[in-house]
Design a protein around this motif. Structure first.
Motif, PDB file in Angstrom:
ATOM      1  N   ALA A 169       0.828  -1.208   0.000  1.00  0.00           N
ATOM      2  CA  ALA A 169       0.000   0.000   0.000  1.00  0.00           C
ATOM      3  C   ALA A 169       0.863   1.258   0.000  1.00  0.00           C
ATOM      4  O   ALA A 169       0.579   2.221  -0.731  1.00  0.00           O
ATOM      5  N   VAL A 170       1.922   1.269   0.795  1.00  0.00           N
ATOM      6  CA  VAL A 170       2.805   2.439   0.871  1.00  0.00           C
ATOM      7  C   VAL A 170       3.426   2.717  -0.488  1.00  0.00           C
ATOM      8  O   VAL A 170       3.454   3.864  -0.967  1.00  0.00           O
ATOM      9  N   LYS A 171       3.945   1.679  -1.134  1.00  0.00           N
ATOM     10  CA  LYS A 171       4.577   1.842  -2.446  1.00  0.00           C
ATOM     11  C   LYS A 171       3.583   2.337  -3.487  1.00  0.00           C
ATOM     12  O   LYS A 171       3.893   3.245  -4.288  1.00  0.00           O
ATOM     13  N   ASN A 172       2.388   1.787  -3.492  1.00  0.00           N
ATOM     14  CA  ASN A 172       1.400   2.195  -4.492  1.00  0.00           C
ATOM     15  C   ASN A 172       0.903   3.622  -4.259  1.00  0.00           C
ATOM     16  O   ASN A 172       0.648   4.359  -5.221  1.00  0.00           O
ATOM     17  N   HIS A 173       0.796   4.037  -3.013  1.00  0.00           N
ATOM     18  CA  HIS A 173       0.448   5.433  -2.748  1.00  0.00           C
ATOM     19  C   HIS A 173       1.590   6.373  -3.131  1.00  0.00           C
ATOM     20  O   HIS A 173       1.346   7.502  -3.575  1.00  0.00           O
ATOM     21  N   ALA A 271       4.076 -13.849 -26.817  1.00  0.00           N
ATOM     22  CA  ALA A 271       5.020 -12.730 -26.970  1.00  0.00           C
ATOM     23  C   ALA A 271       6.465 -13.191 -27.072  1.00  0.00           C
ATOM     24  O   ALA A 271       7.350 -12.374 -27.348  1.00  0.00           O
ATOM     25  N   LYS A 272       6.681 -14.483 -26.822  1.00  0.00           N
ATOM     26  CA  LYS A 272       8.032 -15.066 -26.850  1.00  0.00           C
ATOM     27  C   LYS A 272       8.963 -14.370 -25.835  1.00  0.00           C
ATOM     28  O   LYS A 272      10.091 -13.981 -26.142  1.00  0.00           O
ATOM     29  N   ILE A 273       8.462 -14.213 -24.608  1.00  0.00           N
ATOM     30  CA  ILE A 273       9.259 -13.615 -23.538  1.00  0.00           C
ATOM     31  C   ILE A 273       9.247 -14.507 -22.308  1.00  0.00           C
ATOM     32  O   ILE A 273       8.426 -15.429 -22.190  1.00  0.00           O
ATOM     33  N   LYS A 274      10.160 -14.226 -21.399  1.00  0.00           N
ATOM     34  CA  LYS A 274      10.206 -14.837 -20.080  1.00  0.00           C
ATOM     35  C   LYS A 274       9.948 -13.751 -19.042  1.00  0.00           C
ATOM     36  O   LYS A 274      10.002 -12.552 -19.350  1.00  0.00           O
ATOM     37  N   THR A 275       9.696 -14.170 -17.809  1.00  0.00           N
ATOM     38  CA  THR A 275       9.443 -13.199 -16.736  1.00  0.00           C
ATOM     39  C   THR A 275      10.588 -12.195 -16.611  1.00  0.00           C
ATOM     40  O   THR A 275      10.356 -11.001 -16.385  1.00  0.00           O
ATOM     41  N   LYS A 276      11.818 -12.640 -16.793  1.00  0.00           N
ATOM     42  CA  LYS A 276      12.983 -11.761 -16.650  1.00  0.00           C
ATOM     43  C   LYS A 276      13.010 -10.645 -17.694  1.00  0.00           C
ATOM     44  O   LYS A 276      13.723  -9.640 -17.521  1.00  0.00           O
ATOM     45  N   ASP A 277      12.238 -10.787 -18.774  1.00  0.00           N
ATOM     46  CA  ASP A 277      12.222  -9.782 -19.837  1.00  0.00           C
ATOM     47  C   ASP A 277      11.274  -8.620 -19.538  1.00  0.00           C
ATOM     48  O   ASP A 277      11.323  -7.592 -20.213  1.00  0.00           O
ATOM     49  N   VAL A 278      10.419  -8.769 -18.537  1.00  0.00           N
ATOM     50  CA  VAL A 278       9.419  -7.752 -18.214  1.00  0.00           C
ATOM     51  C   VAL A 278      10.082  -6.597 -17.462  1.00  0.00           C
ATOM     52  O   VAL A 278      10.770  -6.806 -16.462  1.00  0.00           O
ATOM     53  N   ASP A 279       9.864  -5.373 -17.942  1.00  0.00           N
ATOM     54  CA  ASP A 279      10.454  -4.194 -17.311  1.00  0.00           C
ATOM     55  C   ASP A 279       9.543  -3.564 -16.268  1.00  0.00           C
ATOM     56  O   ASP A 279      10.006  -3.023 -15.265  1.00  0.00           O
ATOM     57  N   PHE A 280       8.245  -3.607 -16.504  1.00  0.00           N
ATOM     58  CA  PHE A 280       7.288  -3.054 -15.545  1.00  0.00           C
ATOM     59  C   PHE A 280       5.943  -3.732 -15.746  1.00  0.00           C
ATOM     60  O   PHE A 280       5.663  -4.301 -16.799  1.00  0.00           O
ATOM     61  N   VAL A 281       5.126  -3.678 -14.717  1.00  0.00           N
ATOM     62  CA  VAL A 281       3.857  -4.399 -14.758  1.00  0.00           C
ATOM     63  C   VAL A 281       2.806  -3.650 -13.954  1.00  0.00           C
ATOM     64  O   VAL A 281       3.084  -3.085 -12.896  1.00  0.00           O
ATOM     65  N   THR A 315       9.967  -3.825  -5.640  1.00  0.00           N
ATOM     66  CA  THR A 315       8.869  -3.503  -6.563  1.00  0.00           C
ATOM     67  C   THR A 315       8.654  -2.001  -6.717  1.00  0.00           C
ATOM     68  O   THR A 315       7.720  -1.570  -7.385  1.00  0.00           O
ATOM     69  N   ALA A 316       9.525  -1.214  -6.098  1.00  0.00           N
ATOM     70  CA  ALA A 316       9.380   0.240  -6.180  1.00  0.00           C
ATOM     71  C   ALA A 316       9.712   0.728  -7.588  1.00  0.00           C
ATOM     72  O   ALA A 316      10.290   0.010  -8.411  1.00  0.00           O
ATOM     73  N   PRO A 325       3.336   1.360 -11.492  1.00  0.00           N
ATOM     74  CA  PRO A 325       3.803   2.756 -11.528  1.00  0.00           C
ATOM     75  C   PRO A 325       2.661   3.768 -11.546  1.00  0.00           C
ATOM     76  O   PRO A 325       2.850   4.916 -11.149  1.00  0.00           O
ATOM     77  N   SER A 326       1.470   3.346 -11.936  1.00  0.00           N
ATOM     78  CA  SER A 326       0.308   4.245 -11.945  1.00  0.00           C
ATOM     79  C   SER A 326      -0.205   4.549 -10.547  1.00  0.00           C
ATOM     80  O   SER A 326      -0.949   5.505 -10.341  1.00  0.00           O
ATOM     81  N   GLY A 327       0.165   3.715  -9.579  1.00  0.00           N
ATOM     82  CA  GLY A 327      -0.430   3.763  -8.251  1.00  0.00           C
ATOM     83  C   GLY A 327      -1.326   2.573  -7.993  1.00  0.00           C
ATOM     84  O   GLY A 327      -1.780   2.342  -6.875  1.00  0.00           O
TER      85      GLY A 327
END
Length: 387
Positions: A169-173, A271-281, A315-316, A325-327
């Protein structure tokens, strides 16, 4: 199949829109999306609308006929309902229609006007219809209660703590404070979260997402037409959906969401990706426990370590993996049927370096994760730039 591109987006600020209506909110979002894509309403060949419960919230069904024509878009329209995942499912249907060759372009809208119900008990009941009405809602188990069961089970099985959940919650706020369209733009402390009143033990008030109004829209088209509308299209590289039992008691393990695992595998394989390829979610943090479970199920950390992963700051914004990153739903808000489209719009802006103070610096691959109910439905989408 030709890639599907997002070429324009538009949305309202999320909040309590007492002075506006469901159709009024969609008018705002649609006009912004059309302007963003520099597209004329007559070029829209079909409209797909995600909305969970307008019949209860607004006493208005048949919104497929209400929304498009009122905004000047007279294309065939279809409403899609999948609880809180309605918006993401509407986008999937639009993708399938374009991919199958039925249309070249489509308008996808997510909308929910929740504050037309004044009594919070009525809102809770309306939301509860996305659970098992016989075995859960019918015996008094609201969504805070159901996610409290999931949180307690996670604490018991893995030793996770209230402090770990509070860190979500703190991070998302923190992130929401940087988002001009967020419902809550105020940072909170660990003490504020942990000392907020109990809603359904162990869930506190600040573990919960709010009641929200909002509308969001995106314009999608096939890859060969994308550059007609924008120099910087965002492409949907992969999509996946998963379904599980609607009731918690029918699942063998309530500390995981099988629907998420299935949706992730399908979307990532496409998408032919792995979890390690994800930059943000952008993940579905309707309650803090939902984000923790999702971090584990997508594979960003080991099972049972999601809370610790968050507490340690992994996850910050611009850390190991930038989460919400949107909150997120927690701070940005959760107009249920629109949430999936708001997630997509955040990814759109991030990939185009338009996110301002909350911009993710590593931004090649973005993912959205949107669940319905307590995780009975899940949609995962993978997005990339055209370069």
């Amino acid at each position: 199949m030709e890639k599907i591109a997002i070429v324009g987006v538009g949305n309202t600020k999320i909040g309590e829109w007492y002075e506006n209506s469901l159709r009024g909110l969609t008018d705002i979002a649609i006009s912004k999306a059309l302007e963003s894509a520099n597209i004329e309403p007559k070029e829209i060949e079909s409209t797909f609308i995600g909305s969970m419960s307008s019949g209860i919230f607004n006493q208005q069904e048949h919104i497929s006929a209400l929304i498009g024509p009122h905004s000047g878009v007279n294309a065939p329209a279809l409403r899609v309902e999948s609880a809180c995942a309605s918006g993401s499912q509407a986008l999937r249907v639009a993708m399938m229609a374009i991919g199958a060759g039925y249309y070249d372009s489509a308008l996808v809208i997510g909308v929910e006007k929740m504050t037309d119900l004044i009594d919070i008990g009525d809102v809770t009941t309306a939301l509860g219809t996305a659970s098992d009405s016989l075995w859960e809602l019918g015996v008094g188990a609201t969504f805070p209660a159901l996610f409290a069961l999931m949180m307690r089970a996670h604490m018991h099985k893995y030793g996770s703590t209230l402090e770990e959940f509070a860190s979500v919650a703190v991070k998302n706020h923190d992130n929401g404070s940087l988002n001009p369209d967020a419902q809550f733009r105020k940072k909170v402390t660990m003490d504020t979260v942990m000392n907020s009143r109990v809603i359904a033990d162990p869930i506190r008030l600040f573990d919960c997402s709010p009641v929200s109004d909002g509308a969001a829209a995106v314009i999608v088209t096939k890859e060969s037409l994308a550059k007609k509308y924008t120099d910087d299209p965002v492409y949907i590289a992969g999509t996946g959906a998963g379904t599980d039992h609607i009731a918690l008691h029918q699942r063998p393990d309530i500390t995981t969401m099988e629907s998420t695992k299935r949706a992730v595998k399908t979307a990532f394989d496409m998408a032919k990706i792995k979890t390690k390829d994800v930059d943000f979610v952008e993940v579905h943090d309707c309650f803090t426990i939902a984000e923790v479970i999702t971090l584990e199920d997508i594979g960003f950390c080991k099972k049972g370590q999601g809370g610790k992963f968050s507490l340690e700051g992994e996850t910050a914004l611009n850390s190991k993996i930038s989460v919400n990153p949107s909150g997120g739903l927690k701070a940005k808000g959760h107009p249920v049927g629109a949430t999936g489209i708001y997630q997509v719009i955040e990814v759109f802006h991030q990939l185009r370096n338009e996110a301002g103070k909350r911009q993710v610096t590593n931004n090649n691959i973005g993912v959205t994760h949107n669940i319905g109910g307590s995780g009975a439905t899940c949609v995962v989408n993978v997005f990339s730039r055209g370069d």
